[in-house]
Design a protein around this motif. Sequence first.
Motif, PDB file in Angstrom:
ATOM      1  N   ALA B 548       0.843  -1.156  -0.026  1.00  0.00           N
ATOM      2  CA  ALA B 548       0.007   0.172  -0.079  1.00  0.00           C
ATOM      3  C   ALA B 548       0.763   1.397   0.154  1.00  0.00           C
ATOM      4  O   ALA B 548       0.516   2.207  -0.843  1.00  0.00           O
ATOM      5  N   LEU B 549       1.706   1.192   0.946  1.00  0.00           N
ATOM      6  CA  LEU B 549       2.989   2.473   0.710  1.00  0.00           C
ATOM      7  C   LEU B 549       3.567   2.540  -0.551  1.00  0.00           C
ATOM      8  O   LEU B 549       3.673   3.851  -1.093  1.00  0.00           O
ATOM      9  N   ARG B 553       3.241   5.640  -2.646  1.00  0.00           N
ATOM     10  CA  ARG B 553       4.363   6.260  -3.371  1.00  0.00           C
ATOM     11  C   ARG B 553       4.292   6.707  -4.652  1.00  0.00           C
ATOM     12  O   ARG B 553       4.919   7.886  -5.402  1.00  0.00           O
ATOM     13  N   ASP B 554       3.799   5.704  -5.200  1.00  0.00           N
ATOM     14  CA  ASP B 554       3.897   5.708  -6.838  1.00  0.00           C
ATOM     15  C   ASP B 554       2.731   6.824  -7.258  1.00  0.00           C
ATOM     16  O   ASP B 554       2.602   7.430  -8.029  1.00  0.00           O
ATOM     17  N   ARG B 558       1.972  10.691  -9.468  1.00  0.00           N
ATOM     18  CA  ARG B 558       1.142  10.777 -10.622  1.00  0.00           C
ATOM     19  C   ARG B 558       0.069  11.801 -10.355  1.00  0.00           C
ATOM     20  O   ARG B 558      -0.111  12.519 -11.190  1.00  0.00           O
ATOM     21  N   TYR B 559      -0.387  11.698  -9.161  1.00  0.00           N
ATOM     22  CA  TYR B 559      -1.450  12.793  -8.909  1.00  0.00           C
ATOM     23  C   TYR B 559      -1.070  14.121  -9.023  1.00  0.00           C
ATOM     24  O   TYR B 559      -1.860  15.123  -9.345  1.00  0.00           O
ATOM     25  N   LEU B 560       0.166  14.174  -8.506  1.00  0.00           N
ATOM     26  CA  LEU B 560       0.597  15.752  -8.558  1.00  0.00           C
ATOM     27  C   LEU B 560       1.062  16.238  -9.736  1.00  0.00           C
ATOM     28  O   LEU B 560       1.579  17.235  -9.814  1.00  0.00           O
ATOM     29  N   GLY B 561       1.328  15.160 -10.668  1.00  0.00           N
ATOM     30  CA  GLY B 561       1.929  15.499 -11.986  1.00  0.00           C
ATOM     31  C   GLY B 561       3.460  15.434 -11.765  1.00  0.00           C
ATOM     32  O   GLY B 561       4.014  16.201 -12.695  1.00  0.00           O
ATOM     33  N   GLY B 567       8.777  11.899  -2.348  1.00  0.00           N
ATOM     34  CA  GLY B 567       9.428  11.863  -0.798  1.00  0.00           C
ATOM     35  C   GLY B 567       8.387  11.383   0.296  1.00  0.00           C
ATOM     36  O   GLY B 567       8.617  11.586   1.421  1.00  0.00           O
ATOM     37  N   THR B 568       7.475  10.559  -0.083  1.00  0.00           N
ATOM     38  CA  THR B 568       6.800  10.015   0.648  1.00  0.00           C
ATOM     39  C   THR B 568       7.581   9.151   1.654  1.00  0.00           C
ATOM     40  O   THR B 568       8.313   8.278   1.142  1.00  0.00           O
TER      41      THR B 568
END
Lengths: 302, 572
Positions: B548-549, B553-554, B558-561, B567-568
Amino acid sequence: MGSMLEIMKKVRDEGDAPDPAVEGVVELMPEEAARGGPAAADSRFTQSEPGAVSDLVAEAASVAFPSTQEWDAKLIDPAVVAFHARYSVECEQFRSVRARLLSMNSGGDPCVLAITSSVPGEGKSTCTLNLGMVMAEGGEQRTLIVDADLRRASITRMLALDGQSGLSDLLRGTGTVKQHVYPTPYENLKVLPAGAACGAGQSELLGSARLRQVFAELRGAFDYVFVDMPPVSTVADASVLGPRCDAALLILQMRRTPEPVAQQAVRTLQANKVRVLGCILTRHHERHAHMYDINEYYNYGS
Amino acid sequence: MTHDRPMEDVRNTIGEYARLVRNRWRPALVGLALVASTAFWCSQWLPRRFAASTIFERRDDVVLRNLISKNSPYSFESLKSTLVMDMTGSRAMANAAVTLGILAPEAVPAEGPLTEAGLRALDEALAAHGLRASVQMLQSTPSLDTIKLTCEAHDPDMAQRCVVALRDGYISHTRDRITDVLRSTRRFFQTEVDRLQQQLSSTNQALAEPFKDFPGLDPNDTAGAGHRLEVLRSERERLLERKTELEAQVAVHEQYAALIADQPAGAGATEAFQRSVRAAMAKIDQEMGEAMALRRMTAEHPEVRGLQAKRAALSALLEELVRQSSAEALAHAGDGWAVSAPDGERNAQQLRAKLELEALQRQLAAVQAKFEQADERVNRFGTLFERLLKHGAGLRDLTDQAATQADTLATWREHLLQLDRIMAADSEQRGTSFAVLEEAKNSDRPVSPRGKAVMAVCTASGLAGAALLIGILELLDRSFRSAGQVARALGIPVLESIGVIPTPQVRRKRWLCRLLWAPTLTLLLAVLLTTGALAYFSLEHPRAYDSALTNLRDAVPRYLGLGGNCGTSVRP
């Protein structure tokens, strides 16, 4: 907040059966206001001798005031539970204080009680008002509340008597006691406001020789005089007023008043030869947890 | 009442603590949430320990175990007593570490204990991977052990591989030791068989030595031996009789030959011969009388019988002589007597007597030899018989001993044969068999730290933090908190405690307070529950948690572009 005069006008305008006495008082209001006191406009006060304070006060007390229900509740501070919530737990607690005071003064001698605190904002004015009201609600004790806190005049503000003449005027030699005493929703409870010219600069008036004379007059006219004093640890007014009173009650707010400050206040009062009867704790949260549900009690059997 | 005082103190104490919590519940909750959340969050970085375990049974061949333990100084007990050391000892761990590839093979000597350097290297390797092994005997009987072997490591795969390596190493090592035990036992059995065989040979030799001349004689059969002795004696008596008879005949023939040689020709010779025969008979009678009277010999005694036979022979000779003499007398009477025998006839008689004597002498020599032989056999057998009678018990014991030794030898030979059969079998079937009841599994859930323990510790930390915060606030707070405190501090009575007058201002303040606190508390509780859930999830389902982590992290870049890692924070 409007003044007491406005209350009386409202009572006259909205009341079902206006009392002639009230009518008379209200009619004289503009003139009275010009002189600086309501009682001065009342012919019954003026016909009396200035020195016969007791008679005048008694006469003033006989004036029919509207019942507590007829007073506009919005004009009186909501903290006055003795007026707004006569069957509340807090009001009952003030009645408990009254019972203690009456038991202490079993001889029924006139008593001038100073009510003060160690720091500002502990609820001494609220306590003074409520205590005065519960003392007067039985109709037996002639009670007067004196707003001696010339710097803040909290009682004056709570009863919407701002700008009215009072103690400062009296100490300045303006008028007589009867001219500055105001009625309250309770028949035998009068109020002596701080005065029209109250403020920080007026506190020196408390040191005048007139104060003793005034207090002597009040002692003779009322059974119980509750003097709302400034905080002991903040200003020195209490040191001046305290010795003029028979005893003092110290108001302490729970979880706020520091213990050393309170001890210092007690020591200050005792150093000025003021007898401290005891203290009243305010904003005591835990009190509710142990209190009997008084509303339920009053509804019991009804 | 006095007995209520302790309970009153307890009630007061509890009430005091309840008052503290009631008055300080907001900072307490903040402290609880912050400390517990921090603890929960930090718990994700606690080193994990995973365990893998296998259950297998070791079943000893009862017959072989009893055969070895009862008949040799060796046994399988040593295998049982050293089970834990064999499985989790330094050598076993070192071999497993070599198998796992975390220890150089050079660090483990082929034989003998590990060197100091080897032990140090082993400790370092085990510590680096957090390897630890333990053995638990689920069931233990003399012939069956159910063993649970557990390994712990930082990595679940490592734990699983380690437990398999330890188990296989133990099984192999145990089989080698069993083979050694079997070999030693076989050597011992062979030695015993040789020794017993030698003993049996000696016993048999000692037993057969006295009877070698009498084959077929049973030392236990005394009656048979006695009967045989009687037979030998009868034979000797018969030979004695024959010898006596032959001696008598020889003696007679010798006398006859002598008489013939010395006899003058004529009738006087016959009479003289008769006289000498009668004298010989009288002498024999005298000897026989002496034998029967003085020597107490019965008529059946061989000597007596020999004398009787001799006398009978002389008597027959005398009768012959008498008849011959009568015939001669008649001839003399008819012819006018005194016709003497011619010399040729005399010579023939001498020759006849000589030949008969020689034949009798030869017969006598043969009988004499047979008699002597029979007498010697009788004497030897008599001695043996006497010895048999005297030492019969010893001989029987010797016989029994020989029989017992033979039985024992047969038993030992059977043992040896059985052992040879077992040793000829496959190594997996030699005496002890192993069966894996539960194969080692790769467990995702760590055994340490435990989820519940972490929850408890973190919650306790939060409570401790809250208590500490309350304590600090109480220490710093110099205000009055109870009527009793006021009375004690000021020395004046408390007339009344007035509650909070619910003015609109107070209500507004309360509402404002609630408006501020509600989201704050919600946020704190959310943080607390989230961190707690993360901690629990990371412990109970670590793979799903890591997955899940990783997805998070992936997904976040992608969501933020963003192209790279945002850096999660991911638990190592």
